[in-house]
Scaffold this motif. Structure first.
Motif, PDB file in Angstrom:
ATOM      1  N   GLY A   1       0.722  -1.186  -0.287  1.00 51.83           N
ATOM      2  CA  GLY A   1      -0.138   0.567  -0.301  1.00 51.83           C
ATOM      3  C   GLY A   1       1.165   1.097  -0.093  1.00 51.83           C
ATOM      4  O   GLY A   1       1.826   1.169  -0.468  1.00 51.83           O
ATOM      5  N   ASP A   2       0.633   2.433   0.698  1.00 49.42           N
ATOM      6  CA  ASP A   2       1.360   3.877   1.236  1.00 49.42           C
ATOM      7  C   ASP A   2       2.540   3.387   2.402  1.00 49.42           C
ATOM      8  O   ASP A   2       1.651   3.488   3.276  1.00 49.42           O
ATOM      9  CB  ASP A   2       0.038   4.531   0.804  1.00 49.42           C
ATOM     10  N   HIS A   3       3.486   3.437   1.566  1.00 45.71           N
ATOM     11  CA  HIS A   3       4.274   3.070   2.242  1.00 45.71           C
ATOM     12  C   HIS A   3       5.112   3.699   2.970  1.00 45.71           C
ATOM     13  O   HIS A   3       6.202   4.101   3.360  1.00 45.71           O
ATOM     14  CB  HIS A   3       5.273   1.594   2.477  1.00 45.71           C
TER      15      HIS A   3
ATOM     16  N   PRO B   1       3.151   4.130  -3.665  1.00 41.53           N
ATOM     17  CA  PRO B   1       1.790   3.372  -3.559  1.00 41.53           C
ATOM     18  C   PRO B   1       2.206   2.342  -4.295  1.00 41.53           C
ATOM     19  O   PRO B   1       2.399   2.459  -5.337  1.00 41.53           O
ATOM     20  CB  PRO B   1       0.821   4.531  -2.648  1.00 41.53           C
ATOM     21  N   PHE B   2       1.856   1.490  -3.670  1.00 40.98           N
ATOM     22  CA  PHE B   2       1.905  -0.079  -4.074  1.00 40.98           C
ATOM     23  C   PHE B   2      -0.021  -0.376  -4.156  1.00 40.98           C
ATOM     24  O   PHE B   2      -0.722   0.244  -3.616  1.00 40.98           O
ATOM     25  CB  PHE B   2       2.186  -1.333  -3.580  1.00 40.98           C
ATOM     26  N   ASN B   3      -0.359  -0.635  -4.951  1.00 38.11           N
ATOM     27  CA  ASN B   3      -1.838  -1.074  -4.989  1.00 38.11           C
ATOM     28  C   ASN B   3      -2.267  -2.771  -5.590  1.00 38.11           C
ATOM     29  O   ASN B   3      -2.575  -3.180  -6.251  1.00 38.11           O
ATOM     30  CB  ASN B   3      -2.422  -0.420  -6.817  1.00 38.11           C
ATOM     31  N   GLY B   4      -1.971  -3.590  -3.918  1.00 38.67           N
ATOM     32  CA  GLY B   4      -2.383  -4.796  -4.467  1.00 38.67           C
ATOM     33  C   GLY B   4      -1.843  -5.887  -5.068  1.00 38.67           C
ATOM     34  O   GLY B   4      -0.206  -4.983  -5.657  1.00 38.67           O
TER      35      GLY B   4
ATOM     36  N   GLY C   1       7.685  -4.121  -7.478  1.00 41.12           N
ATOM     37  CA  GLY C   1       8.461  -3.101  -6.793  1.00 41.12           C
ATOM     38  C   GLY C   1       9.067  -1.924  -7.200  1.00 41.12           C
ATOM     39  O   GLY C   1       8.374  -1.249  -8.425  1.00 41.12           O
ATOM     40  N   HIS C   2      10.501  -1.137  -6.451  1.00 41.78           N
ATOM     41  CA  HIS C   2      10.788   0.370  -7.339  1.00 41.78           C
ATOM     42  C   HIS C   2      12.254  -0.080  -6.314  1.00 41.78           C
ATOM     43  O   HIS C   2      12.110  -1.070  -5.293  1.00 41.78           O
ATOM     44  CB  HIS C   2      10.026   0.942  -7.154  1.00 41.78           C
ATOM     45  N   GLY C   3      13.236   0.450  -6.880  1.00 41.97           N
ATOM     46  CA  GLY C   3      14.133   0.640  -6.881  1.00 41.97           C
ATOM     47  C   GLY C   3      14.876   2.132  -6.685  1.00 41.97           C
ATOM     48  O   GLY C   3      14.751   2.504  -8.027  1.00 41.97           O
TER      49      GLY C   3
ATOM     50  N   HIS D   1      12.384  -1.537  -2.472  1.00 42.91           N
ATOM     51  CA  HIS D   1      10.705  -2.071  -2.202  1.00 42.91           C
ATOM     52  C   HIS D   1       9.887  -3.268  -2.566  1.00 42.91           C
ATOM     53  O   HIS D   1      10.043  -2.586  -3.493  1.00 42.91           O
ATOM     54  CB  HIS D   1       9.828  -0.819  -1.396  1.00 42.91           C
ATOM     55  N   LEU D   2       9.791  -4.254  -1.955  1.00 45.82           N
ATOM     56  CA  LEU D   2       9.224  -5.115  -2.872  1.00 45.82           C
ATOM     57  C   LEU D   2       7.654  -5.718  -2.516  1.00 45.82           C
ATOM     58  O   LEU D   2       7.481  -5.005  -1.379  1.00 45.82           O
ATOM     59  CB  LEU D   2       9.596  -6.624  -2.937  1.00 45.82           C
TER      60      LEU D   2
END
Length: 201
Positions: A96-98, A103-106, A112-114, A123-124
């Protein structure tokens, strides 16, 4: 299914290359261009960390990915430490919003993103069905970690579909070997030595 590997815009004017980024022609592959990020680490000695409760299988695939980047003529010295806040490369699973503005959407969101140097954040998306290997309906974790480490080290996306740094991948498939395009990119960014010394823990 095809999914962008990290949460930044990739398509610009019909291209997978972002606007405003200098492209460098790969002298070894005709018509190939790789994309360098705007920064790199000032040292080749880099510490990395995962949360203490991380499963050994995930630790092992992270070590494998680090070794692949360190075996291409760039003498990276990757050393594991156990204080994630002090590490140069901080790897964790979030959802989610970390708190980083991406933010990730499920399970429908990016894998992820680096973030580029010197941030060192990888982040994974913990909502993705992760697996080891080419398992239908899942995502190979080593494939994604290898890609994200490229971003963390300072590479952006390649326009070569066989490259690890290609922006998209398919569920259920693996891409664990660096392409010549990836290798030229990392060597251009950090330099090249015939007999590098490297280690990863």
């Amino acid at each position: 299914m095809v999914n962008p590997q990290y949460g930044f815009p990739d398509l610009v004017s019909g291209s997978f290359i972002k606007d405003g980024v200098k492209l460098v022609r790969d002298p070894f592959i005709g018509g190939s261009y790789y994309e360098l990020g705007s920064s790199k680490f000032s040292s080749l000695y880099l510490t990395w960390a995962l949360p203490l409760i991380t499963k050994p299988l995930i630790v092992n695939c992270t070590v494998s990915a680090l070794r692949k980047w360190a075996s291409q003529g760039v003498p990276f010295n990757f050393v594991r430490i156990y204080d994630i806040l002090e590490a140069d490369i901080k790897i964790s699973f979030v959802s989610g919003d970390h708190g980083d503005g991406l933010p990730f959407n499920g399970k429908h969101g990016p894998f992820g993103h680096g973030l580029p140097p010197p941030t060192g954040i990888l982040h994974l998306n913990e909502d993705i069905p992760w697996a080891m290997g080419a398992v239908p309906g899942t995502v190979d974790i080593e494939t994604v970690v290898l890609h994200m480490l490229g971003h963390v080290l300072g590479l952006s996306h390649s326009n070569v579909s066989s490259a690890v740094m290609w922006a998209h991948m398919q569920w259920g498939l693996i891409k664990r070997d660096l392409d010549p395009d990836d290798i030229v990119g990392i060597r251009t960014l950090y330099g090249y030595r015939d007999r590098p010394r490297h280690r990863a823990f």
